[in-house]
Design a protein around this motif. Structure first.
Motif, PDB file in Angstrom:
ATOM      1  N   GLN A 102     -34.732 -53.172   7.355  1.00 57.30           N
ATOM      2  CA  GLN A 102     -34.285 -52.938   8.724  1.00 57.30           C
ATOM      3  C   GLN A 102     -33.011 -53.690   9.090  1.00 57.30           C
ATOM      4  N   TYR A 103     -32.843 -54.909   8.565  1.00 56.96           N
ATOM      5  CA  TYR A 103     -31.797 -55.769   9.099  1.00 56.96           C
ATOM      6  C   TYR A 103     -30.666 -56.130   8.129  1.00 56.96           C
ATOM      7  N   LEU A 104     -30.878 -55.974   6.827  1.00 60.80           N
ATOM      8  CA  LEU A 104     -29.782 -56.272   5.905  1.00 60.80           C
ATOM      9  C   LEU A 104     -28.840 -55.078   5.871  1.00 60.80           C
ATOM     10  N   THR A 105     -27.621 -55.279   6.337  1.00 61.44           N
ATOM     11  CA  THR A 105     -26.655 -54.189   6.379  1.00 61.44           C
ATOM     12  C   THR A 105     -25.814 -54.169   5.107  1.00 61.44           C
ATOM     13  N   GLU A 106     -25.188 -53.037   4.875  1.00 53.13           N
ATOM     14  CA  GLU A 106     -24.294 -52.930   3.725  1.00 53.13           C
ATOM     15  C   GLU A 106     -23.151 -53.944   3.845  1.00 53.13           C
ATOM     16  N   GLU A 107     -22.658 -54.117   5.051  1.00 51.97           N
ATOM     17  CA  GLU A 107     -21.568 -55.064   5.270  1.00 51.97           C
ATOM     18  C   GLU A 107     -22.000 -56.494   4.922  1.00 51.97           C
ATOM     19  N   LYS A 108     -23.198 -56.880   5.360  1.00 56.40           N
ATOM     20  CA  LYS A 108     -23.683 -58.227   5.063  1.00 56.40           C
ATOM     21  C   LYS A 108     -23.950 -58.395   3.557  1.00 56.40           C
ATOM     22  N   ALA A 109     -24.468 -57.356   2.925  1.00 55.20           N
ATOM     23  CA  ALA A 109     -24.725 -57.429   1.485  1.00 55.20           C
ATOM     24  C   ALA A 109     -23.425 -57.590   0.699  1.00 55.20           C
ATOM     25  N   ARG A 110     -22.365 -56.910   1.158  1.00 52.20           N
ATOM     26  CA  ARG A 110     -21.047 -57.079   0.523  1.00 52.20           C
ATOM     27  C   ARG A 110     -20.558 -58.520   0.708  1.00 52.20           C
ATOM     28  N   GLU A 111     -20.724 -59.016   1.925  1.00 47.58           N
ATOM     29  CA  GLU A 111     -20.288 -60.376   2.227  1.00 47.58           C
ATOM     30  C   GLU A 111     -21.021 -61.398   1.341  1.00 47.58           C
ATOM     31  N   LEU A 112     -22.313 -61.131   1.063  1.00 45.90           N
ATOM     32  CA  LEU A 112     -23.100 -62.024   0.225  1.00 45.90           C
ATOM     33  C   LEU A 112     -22.884 -61.789  -1.262  1.00 45.90           C
ATOM     34  N   ASN A 113     -22.066 -60.766  -1.581  1.00 46.51           N
ATOM     35  CA  ASN A 113     -21.715 -60.460  -2.971  1.00 46.51           C
ATOM     36  C   ASN A 113     -22.960 -60.174  -3.811  1.00 46.51           C
ATOM     37  N   LEU A 114     -23.859 -59.351  -3.275  1.00 46.46           N
ATOM     38  CA  LEU A 114     -25.068 -58.997  -4.011  1.00 46.46           C
ATOM     39  C   LEU A 114     -24.750 -57.964  -5.083  1.00 46.46           C
ATOM     40  N   PHE A 115     -25.426 -58.094  -6.219  1.00 40.39           N
ATOM     41  CA  PHE A 115     -25.246 -57.146  -7.317  1.00 40.39           C
ATOM     42  C   PHE A 115     -26.508 -57.144  -8.168  1.00 40.39           C
ATOM     43  N   THR A 116     -26.622 -56.163  -9.066  1.00 42.85           N
ATOM     44  CA  THR A 116     -27.749 -56.119  -9.997  1.00 42.85           C
ATOM     45  C   THR A 116     -27.235 -56.350 -11.406  1.00 42.85           C
ATOM     46  N   TYR A 117     -28.105 -56.910 -12.232  1.00 42.78           N
ATOM     47  CA  TYR A 117     -27.740 -57.152 -13.634  1.00 42.78           C
ATOM     48  C   TYR A 117     -28.984 -57.027 -14.490  1.00 42.78           C
ATOM     49  N   SER A 118     -28.796 -56.809 -15.791  1.00 46.14           N
ATOM     50  CA  SER A 118     -29.930 -56.649 -16.700  1.00 46.14           C
ATOM     51  C   SER A 118     -29.473 -56.963 -18.123  1.00 46.14           C
ATOM     52  N   PRO A 119     -30.455 -57.241 -19.028  1.00 41.95           N
ATOM     53  CA  PRO A 119     -30.095 -57.509 -20.425  1.00 41.95           C
ATOM     54  C   PRO A 119     -29.821 -56.206 -21.166  1.00 41.95           C
ATOM     55  N   ILE A 133     -23.623 -56.718 -15.680  1.00 45.61           N
ATOM     56  CA  ILE A 133     -23.748 -56.276 -14.286  1.00 45.61           C
ATOM     57  C   ILE A 133     -23.901 -54.760 -14.266  1.00 45.61           C
ATOM     58  N   ASP A 134     -24.944 -54.285 -13.558  1.00 47.71           N
ATOM     59  CA  ASP A 134     -25.204 -52.845 -13.481  1.00 47.71           C
ATOM     60  C   ASP A 134     -24.581 -52.213 -12.246  1.00 47.71           C
ATOM     61  N   GLU A 135     -24.765 -52.864 -11.098  1.00 46.00           N
ATOM     62  CA  GLU A 135     -24.282 -52.292  -9.842  1.00 46.00           C
ATOM     63  C   GLU A 135     -23.640 -53.371  -8.979  1.00 46.00           C
ATOM     64  N   ILE A 136     -22.469 -53.056  -8.458  1.00 41.12           N
ATOM     65  CA  ILE A 136     -21.887 -53.827  -7.373  1.00 41.12           C
ATOM     66  C   ILE A 136     -21.801 -52.884  -6.173  1.00 41.12           C
ATOM     67  N   ILE A 137     -21.648 -53.419  -4.997  1.00 42.32           N
ATOM     68  CA  ILE A 137     -21.655 -52.564  -3.810  1.00 42.32           C
ATOM     69  C   ILE A 137     -20.248 -52.035  -3.569  1.00 42.32           C
ATOM     70  N   ASP A 138     -20.021 -50.807  -4.037  1.00 46.18           N
ATOM     71  CA  ASP A 138     -18.709 -50.195  -3.817  1.00 46.18           C
ATOM     72  C   ASP A 138     -18.810 -48.819  -3.156  1.00 46.18           C
ATOM     73  N   ASP A 139     -20.033 -48.317  -2.948  1.00 47.97           N
ATOM     74  CA  ASP A 139     -20.231 -47.082  -2.184  1.00 47.97           C
ATOM     75  C   ASP A 139     -21.669 -47.064  -1.679  1.00 47.97           C
ATOM     76  N   GLU A 140     -22.036 -46.019  -0.944  1.00 48.55           N
ATOM     77  CA  GLU A 140     -23.370 -45.980  -0.340  1.00 48.55           C
ATOM     78  C   GLU A 140     -24.469 -45.942  -1.391  1.00 48.55           C
ATOM     79  N   ASN A 141     -24.272 -45.172  -2.464  1.00 47.80           N
ATOM     80  CA  ASN A 141     -25.314 -45.071  -3.484  1.00 47.80           C
ATOM     81  C   ASN A 141     -25.574 -46.414  -4.158  1.00 47.80           C
ATOM     82  N   SER A 142     -24.489 -47.132  -4.503  1.00 53.33           N
ATOM     83  CA  SER A 142     -24.664 -48.428  -5.159  1.00 53.33           C
ATOM     84  C   SER A 142     -25.297 -49.440  -4.202  1.00 53.33           C
ATOM     85  N   TRP A 143     -24.981 -49.350  -2.911  1.00 47.90           N
ATOM     86  CA  TRP A 143     -25.584 -50.236  -1.921  1.00 47.90           C
ATOM     87  C   TRP A 143     -27.093 -50.035  -1.880  1.00 47.90           C
ATOM     88  N   LEU A 144     -27.530 -48.783  -1.883  1.00 44.41           N
ATOM     89  CA  LEU A 144     -28.963 -48.498  -1.843  1.00 44.41           C
ATOM     90  C   LEU A 144     -29.654 -48.978  -3.123  1.00 44.41           C
TER      91      LEU A 144
END
Length: 439
Positions: free
Chosen positions: A328-345, A355-366
Motif C-alpha cells: 500500500q505505501y511503498l511507492t516506485e519513487e521511494k523504491a528508486r530512492e532506496l536503490n532497491l534491486f534483486t539479485y541471485s546466484p 543483479i537481476d532487476e533494477i527499477i527502470d520501468d513499471e514491470n521491473s518495479w513490480l
C-alpha cells in the motif's frame, strides 16, 4: 552505569512519556529491568521472556552469542522488549546515558505498536508472562519425571519446532467442524456446474489445514497427555510470536520513527546530541545486500507522513502487517530512492551473484517489490499444509511459489514429525518443475 543513576533513568523516562502522550501514543506500562551484558545474552536466548522452558537450542544460542561477543565478532542489541502488559524491557548496564534515553524512547514506540496493531490482538499480552511461567513449570516437571525424562521431552519439542510456524498466515476465521461440513453441503446443493461433483464429505480435512500442529493435536489419538500438553505449549508460543515475524519492518520502523521525534523534542544536553545522531544513523544504515528492517520501515513511515500526514501513519500502524504495508505505501519513487534491486546466484558450483532487476520501468518495479515481499513477513518460511489424512498416513503438501524446498531440511522435518505423528508421513512438493515426494 558510570555516567548516570537509576534516578536519572526515571527522570528521562518521565520526560519521554510526556512527549509521547502529547503525540497520541498509547502504550502498555513499561517495566524496565537493568541487566549486564551476560544477562542480556541470556534474555536474548529465551526471547526476552522472564520465564521460559529449557531446551538445548536455547543453550546453543546462548553459547554462540556469548562466544561471538567475547571474540568481538558480534555486538548485542541496544534494546530488548517483549509484547506483554506491562511490557518488559531490558536496559544493559554497559550502555551510556544517551543510549539508554534513545532505547527508552524506542521502547515506547514498540509498546505502542504491540498495543494497537491488529496483528497482535489475539496475543493476550496481559497474561503472557503467567502463561509462559506455568508452561515452563509443567515442562520441567516432565523432564524430572523418571517415567518420561529430558530426552523424551526434547524429542517432542524438536518435532514441534520443525513445523511451529506452519500456521494459518491469512488469519481466517476457523469454522467448527460442524459448520465447515455444512458449508460444503450447501455448496454441493447449489452446485449447478458440477464443481463439487466428486467432493468427498468424509475427507479429513475438508479443506487444506495450514495449522499443522493444531491438526496433529486434533487427530493423533495415540499421544500421551504430557506429549499433547507440550505440543499445545509450543503451538501457543508460535501463535504469540507469529505477529512479530509478520510485522518486523513496521514494528522497528515505528519505534525508530518515534525515538527520533521524541529525542528531538527532549532538548538533550550538547554532550548527548552527537552520540545520539551517530547511534541513530548506525541503526538505520542500509545493509547492502540485505534489507535492514529498521531502515525500510523508517523510510516508509517518513514518506507516509510527508504525503498524507501523521494520522495516516497511525492508521497504517493499526491495520497493516509488513506485506500489505509495503503493497500500500511503498511507492516506485521511494523504491528508486532506496536503490532497491534483486539479485541471485548463477551456476550451482561457486556461483557468481548477479543483479537481476533494477527499477527502470513499471514491470521491473513490480518484480522488485514482489521479491522484497517474498523476503519479509515470514514469507521466507515455506508454506506446508495438511492436505489429507488417509487412514494413518499424514499427507502434507508444499504450496510451491517458484522456490524449491531444500531437501535436507524437508527430510529432517518429516523425520522429526514422526515423534508426534504415530504413522506414515508423506510430503509432496515440486522440485525443478516435477512432482517430488518426501516420506
Amino acid at each position: 552505569m558510570s555516567d548516570y543513576t537509576l534516578a536519572d533513568l526515571e527522570e528521562w523516562d518521565n520526560k519521554i512519556c510526556e512527549i509521547a502522550k502529547s503525540h497520541g501514543l498509547d502504550w502498555y506500562t513499561i517495566a524496565y529491568e537493568t541487566v549486564n551484558y551476560y544477562e542480556m545474552i541470556g534474555a536474548m536466548a529465551y526471547h526476552g521472556l522472564p520465564s521460559h522452558f529449557g531446551h538445548w537450542s536455547y543453550g546453543k544460542s546462548f553459547d554462540r552469542t556469548h562466544f561471538m561477543y567475547n571474540a568481538g565478532s558480534e555486538g548485542l542489541p541496544y534494546e530488548l522488549i517483549i509484547n506483554s502488559d506491562p511490557s518488559i524491557a531490558y536496559l544493559m548496564l554497559e550502555n551510556a546515558l544517551y543510549l539508554q534515553i534513545l532505547i527508552m524512547a524506542h521502547c515506547v514506540g514498540h509498546s505502542d505498536f504491540f498495543n494497537n496493531n491488529r496483528t497482535f490482538r489475539d496475543t493476550d499480552a496481559d497474561t503472557v508472562t503467567t502463561r509462559f511461567r506455568t508452561a515452563a513449570k509443567r515442562i520441567k516437571s516432565y523432564t524430572e519425571d523418571p517415567s518420561i525424562g529430558i530426552d523424551a521431552v526434547e524429542k517432542i519439542i524438536d518435532a514441534c519446532h520443525a513445523v511451529s510456524y506452519q500456521v494459518d498466515r491469512r488469519g481466517r476465521l476457523r469454522l467448527t467442524e460442524k459448520d465447515l461440513r455444512q458449508k460444503y453441503v450447501n455448496l454441493i446443493k447449489k452446485d449447478d456446474k458440477n464443481v463439487y461433483a466428486n467432493f468427498d464429505l468424509d475427507r479429513n480435512p475438508l479443506e487444506p489445514e495450514y495449522d499443522v500442529l493444531h491438526f496433529i493435536l486434533k487427530n493423533n489419538t495415540k499421544l500421551a497427555d504430557w506429549q499433547r500438553d507440550i505440543i499445545s505449549i509450543i503451538h501457543d508460543e508460535s501463535l504469540y510470536f507469529w505477529p512479530q515475524i509478520r510485522t518486523k519492518v513496521m514494528n522497528e520502523g515505528w519505534a525508530c520513527f518515534w525515538h527520533y521525534k521524541i529525542l528531538h523534542e527532549l532538548n538533550l544536553p550538547d554532550e548527548h546530541q552527537l552520540p545520539f545522531l551517530k547511534t541513530h544513523n548506525l541503526v538505520l544504515r542500509p545493509w547492502g545486500l540485505k534489507i535492514n528492517p529498521y531502515h525500510l520501515g523508517w523510510e516508509i513511515f517518513k514518506d507516509i507522513e510527508k504525503r498524507f500526514g501523521i494520522d495516516e501513519c497511525f492508521h497504517a500502524r493499526e491495520v497493516c502487517n509488513d506485506e500489505n504495508f509495503i503493497l500500500q505505501y511503498l511507492t516506485e519513487e521511494k523504491a528508486r530512492e532506496l536503490n532497491l534491486f534483486t539479485y541471485s546466484p548463477k551456476g550451482s558450483k561457486n556461483p557468481d551473484w548477479t543483479i537481476d532487476e533494477i527499477i527502470d520501468d513499471e514491470n521491473s518495479w513490480l518484480e522488485v517489490r514482489a521479491a522484497l515481499i517474498n523476503g519479509i513477513a515470514g514469507n521466507m518460511i515455506p508454506v506446508i499444509y495438511v492436505d489429507e489424512l488417509d487412514k494413518d498416513i499424514l499427507i502434507l503438501k508444499h504450496e510451491h511459489d517458484g522456490r524449491d524446498l531444500e531437501l535436507d531440511y524437508a527430510e529432517n522435518c518429516v523425520k522429526l514429525l514422526g515423534n508426534i505423528w504415530h504413522g506414515e508421513i508423506k510430503l509432496f512438493t515440486d522440485l525443478e518443475n516435477e512432482s517430488f515426494e518426501v516420506s
